[in-house]
Scaffold this motif. Structure first.
Motif, short mmCIF file in Angstrom:
data_model
loop_
_atom_site.label_atom_id
_atom_site.label_comp_id
_atom_site.label_asym_id
_atom_site.label_seq_id
_atom_site.Cartn_x
_atom_site.Cartn_y
_atom_site.Cartn_z
N TRP A 148 -4.69 90.69 -18.62
CA TRP A 148 -4.16 89.36 -18.28
C TRP A 148 -4.96 88.76 -17.12
O TRP A 148 -4.49 88.64 -16.00
CB TRP A 148 -2.68 89.44 -17.94
N ILE A 152 -8.02 84.66 -19.83
CA ILE A 152 -7.05 84.69 -20.92
C ILE A 152 -6.06 83.54 -20.80
O ILE A 152 -5.75 82.85 -21.78
CB ILE A 152 -6.32 86.04 -20.96
N ILE A 174 -3.96 85.23 -28.45
CA ILE A 174 -3.72 86.33 -27.51
C ILE A 174 -3.80 87.69 -28.20
O ILE A 174 -4.51 88.59 -27.73
CB ILE A 174 -2.36 86.16 -26.81
#
Length: 258
Positions: A148, A152, A174
């Motif tokens: 993360w 992203i 994702i």
């Protein structure tokens, strides 16, 4: 010439233990001082496929426990790493995740054994899964926390500005980006559970006989031939993981060259 010799020595050192196990798995009546077993046959391997085979039961139980632990650890670690990634205390949480690996495994096992007895989970399948989960979950959390990144979130925010919903963004953006690290986390947690001995022995109370426990039991019983088969089966997942890892890297190299 020197390079080839070094490669040959390394390959021999790597393959020699596996070849010895293969030899012993087909052996019968190994009496001192003979270097090799007196007879070779497939009787021991055929016992593996019988309905009352202890090895096949241990194999099935080990696969079920390891898959359960790996799936739960990866799923929960992914969710928690996503939630913690936006917290201002992110670094503190990551430091806490290292705590189980700072303490002695024996101390952790004794502590968890007490709670397992209180919760009546000792000597049970769920007790072993929970104990191994408590080891694998922090490991998975540490791995997935690195996913993360700001990059992203920038990609996700860009998809929102283009009209994507949260579900679509997760499914199409994702999750595909997270597949490699999720696979890494899953297999690492699987291997931790697969090779675990101490926690399974302590929490399982000797009733949950996984493949790792069976190897040591066969060695204690001086049944070297069954121990060899169990050891080969124990080596199969890491070798399979190594094969797929090399295959994926080979595909990526082909894609990069084209």
């Amino acid at each position: 010439m020197l390079k080839r010799t070094i490669h040959l020595v390394l390959i021999t050192l790597i393959l020699l233990p596996i070849l010895v196990l293969m030899m012993l798995s087909f052996g019968e009546q190994w009496i001192f001082p003979d270097v090799f077993p007196q007879n070779f046959n497939t009787k021991t391997w055929l016992k593996l496929f019988s309905s009352d085979s202890e090895i096949s039961k241990s194999l099935g139980l080990s696969v079920l426990i390891s898959l359960s632990v790996a799936f739960l650890s990866t799923l929960m670690a992914f969710v928690f790493s996503k939630v913690i990634s936006t917290s201002k205390y992110k670094n503190q949480y990551i430091k806490l995740a290292y705590l189980p690996y700072i303490l002695s495994p024996v101390v952790l096992g004794v502590l968890w054994h007490y709670f397992a007895v209180v919760l009546k989970l000792n000597a049970s399948f769920f007790g072993v899964v929970l104990a191994q989960f408590l080891i694998c979950f922090p490991f998975g959390f540490i791995i997935l926390s690195s996913f993360w990144s700001r990059h992203i979130y920038d990609i996700q925010n860009l998809s929102f500005t283009l009209g994507a919903s949260t579900y679509f963004s997760f499914k199409r953006i994702i999750f595909p980006l997270a597949k490699p690290i999720l696979g890494l986390c899953f297999f690492q947690c699987f291997l931790i559970s697969w090779f675990d001995y101490g926690l399974t022995q302590l929490i399982g109370g000797g009733q949950i006989k996984t493949l790792t426990l069976s190897v040591f039991n066969f060695i204690k019983e001086a049944n070297i031939f069954l121990a060899a088969i169990a050891s080969l089966l124990l080596l199969f997942p890491p070798l399979l993981l190594l094969f797929f890892n090399k295959k994926i890297k080979f595909k990526r190299s082909l894609i990069n060259t084209h």
